[in-house]
Enzyme design. Structure first.
Site, PDB file in Angstrom:
ATOM      1  N   VAL A  67      -4.603  -4.211  -7.311  1.00 30.96           N
ATOM      2  CA  VAL A  67      -3.796  -3.606  -6.253  1.00 30.96           C
ATOM      3  C   VAL A  67      -4.670  -2.654  -5.454  1.00 30.96           C
ATOM      4  O   VAL A  67      -5.413  -1.852  -6.032  1.00 30.96           O
ATOM      5  CB  VAL A  67      -2.592  -2.832  -6.829  1.00 30.96           C
ATOM      6  CG1 VAL A  67      -1.775  -2.201  -5.711  1.00 30.96           C
ATOM      7  CG2 VAL A  67      -1.713  -3.735  -7.663  1.00 30.96           C
ATOM      8  N   PHE A  68      -4.583  -2.726  -4.143  1.00 30.26           N
ATOM      9  CA  PHE A  68      -5.346  -1.824  -3.282  1.00 30.26           C
ATOM     10  C   PHE A  68      -4.466  -0.674  -2.817  1.00 30.26           C
ATOM     11  O   PHE A  68      -3.383  -0.879  -2.261  1.00 30.26           O
ATOM     12  CB  PHE A  68      -5.874  -2.581  -2.054  1.00 30.26           C
ATOM     13  CG  PHE A  68      -6.653  -1.715  -1.099  1.00 30.26           C
ATOM     14  CD1 PHE A  68      -7.880  -1.184  -1.466  1.00 30.26           C
ATOM     15  CD2 PHE A  68      -6.160  -1.436   0.167  1.00 30.26           C
ATOM     16  CE1 PHE A  68      -8.607  -0.385  -0.590  1.00 30.26           C
ATOM     17  CE2 PHE A  68      -6.877  -0.643   1.060  1.00 30.26           C
ATOM     18  CZ  PHE A  68      -8.104  -0.116   0.680  1.00 30.26           C
ATOM     19  N   GLY A  69      -4.926   0.544  -3.052  1.00 37.38           N
ATOM     20  CA  GLY A  69      -4.209   1.735  -2.618  1.00 37.38           C
ATOM     21  C   GLY A  69      -4.933   2.413  -1.471  1.00 37.38           C
ATOM     22  O   GLY A  69      -6.146   2.641  -1.561  1.00 37.38           O
ATOM     23  N   TYR A  70      -4.204   2.752  -0.439  1.00 37.55           N
ATOM     24  CA  TYR A  70      -4.827   3.385   0.727  1.00 37.55           C
ATOM     25  C   TYR A  70      -4.140   4.686   1.129  1.00 37.55           C
ATOM     26  O   TYR A  70      -4.522   5.318   2.117  1.00 37.55           O
ATOM     27  CB  TYR A  70      -4.829   2.420   1.920  1.00 37.55           C
ATOM     28  CG  TYR A  70      -3.465   1.866   2.279  1.00 37.55           C
ATOM     29  CD1 TYR A  70      -2.637   2.528   3.175  1.00 37.55           C
ATOM     30  CD2 TYR A  70      -3.025   0.670   1.727  1.00 37.55           C
ATOM     31  CE1 TYR A  70      -1.391   2.017   3.511  1.00 37.55           C
ATOM     32  CE2 TYR A  70      -1.777   0.153   2.054  1.00 37.55           C
ATOM     33  CZ  TYR A  70      -0.973   0.825   2.948  1.00 37.55           C
ATOM     34  OH  TYR A  70       0.258   0.319   3.272  1.00 37.55           O
ATOM     35  N   GLY A  71      -3.128   5.089   0.352  1.00 41.12           N
ATOM     36  CA  GLY A  71      -2.435   6.345   0.602  1.00 41.12           C
ATOM     37  C   GLY A  71      -2.436   7.161  -0.671  1.00 41.12           C
ATOM     38  O   GLY A  71      -3.492   7.452  -1.243  1.00 41.12           O
ATOM     39  N   SER A  72      -1.262   7.520  -1.153  1.00 42.44           N
ATOM     40  CA  SER A  72      -1.169   8.387  -2.327  1.00 42.44           C
ATOM     41  C   SER A  72      -1.720   7.749  -3.597  1.00 42.44           C
ATOM     42  O   SER A  72      -2.084   8.460  -4.539  1.00 42.44           O
ATOM     43  CB  SER A  72       0.280   8.809  -2.550  1.00 42.44           C
ATOM     44  OG  SER A  72       1.114   7.693  -2.782  1.00 42.44           O
ATOM     45  N   GLU A 120       7.758   2.909  -4.466  1.00 50.97           N
ATOM     46  CA  GLU A 120       7.704   2.592  -3.038  1.00 50.97           C
ATOM     47  C   GLU A 120       8.864   1.678  -2.651  1.00 50.97           C
ATOM     48  O   GLU A 120       9.224   0.786  -3.380  1.00 50.97           O
ATOM     49  CB  GLU A 120       6.384   1.899  -2.702  1.00 50.97           C
ATOM     50  CG  GLU A 120       5.147   2.675  -3.103  1.00 50.97           C
ATOM     51  CD  GLU A 120       4.957   3.930  -2.278  1.00 50.97           C
ATOM     52  OE1 GLU A 120       5.543   4.024  -1.188  1.00 50.97           O
ATOM     53  OE2 GLU A 120       4.219   4.824  -2.723  1.00 50.97           O
TER      54      GLU A 120
END
EC number: 4.3.2.9
Length: 216
Positions: free
Chosen positions: A5-10, A87
């Protein structure tokens, strides 16, 4: 099975689930934008927060963190269940290639899940769309929800990008504008009307009927 999984915020600074590996890197042809409403964490239906989503942009790169979950279906299921609860404003997912500084031409991982929002206010009730910098900053400076205020989210993202040594000009510019808003005299702040959302309170009831997103 292995889940990436790619996270770009929190998720960069607070994944909140059990993972086996974390890599710092980027995906191509996407840029980070603060165009998505959050009405249950950092904002409310009446005064939504602005959180980041991704916008397709040829030639752009978006730095963040990729998380790997190994250990079988049960472990993946637990991670997914947590992330889906966390989310709910995103409505689109795709598989992307993930790169690191070690090799910018060949992805180190393929098939990484990334969740975004459809940039359409009709089909996606959580999509706020772009706005002038000052307007976005005013909204972020004043929004708050059960998990904290909106400005904390932005400032933590700014610091997280610094910590992974990939500061982002867009994030810094927005954060600095929020700081300007916070430095205004109280009598001026009182004249600033909060941004009211088009998001309906009833919309939360429909979240469970669709795929929830978890990479914010």
């Amino acid at each position: 099975m292995v889940l990436w999984v790619f996270g770009y915020g929190s998720l960069i600074w607070n994944p909140g689930f059990d993972f086996d590996e974390k890599l710092i890197g980027y995906i191509k042809d996407y840029k980070r934008v603060f165009d998505l409403a959050c009405i249950d964490h950092r904002g409310t239906p009446e005064h939504p927060a602005r959180t980041c989503t991704l916008e397709q942009s040829t030639g752009a790169i978006c730095w963040g963190a990729a998380y790997c979950v190994r250990g079988g279906p049960e472990k993946e299921k637990l991670a997914m269940e947590y992330l889906e609860r966390r989310e709910c404003e995103y409505d689109s997912k795709t598989l992307v290639e993930f790169y690191t500084e070690n090799d910018t031409s060949t992805p180190i991982v393929t098939g990484v899940i990334v969740f975004t929002s459809t940039p359409d206010k009709v089909s996606n009730k959580y999509y706020l769309g772009p706005a002038p910098l000052e307007e976005m900053a005013r909204q972020i400076a004043t929004a708050s929800g059960p998990c904290g205020n909106n400005r904390e989210y932005l400032f933590k993202l700014e610091k997280a990008m610094l910590d992974i040594e990939h500061e982002e000009e867009y994030v810094i510019e927005l954060a600095n504008e929020v700081r300007k808003q916070l430095d205004l005299p109280e009598e001026v702040k009182a004249l600033l009307k909060p941004i009211v959302s088009h998001v309906s309170v009833k919309s939360q009831a429909h979240v469970s009927t669709r795929q929830r997103v978890f990479a914010s």
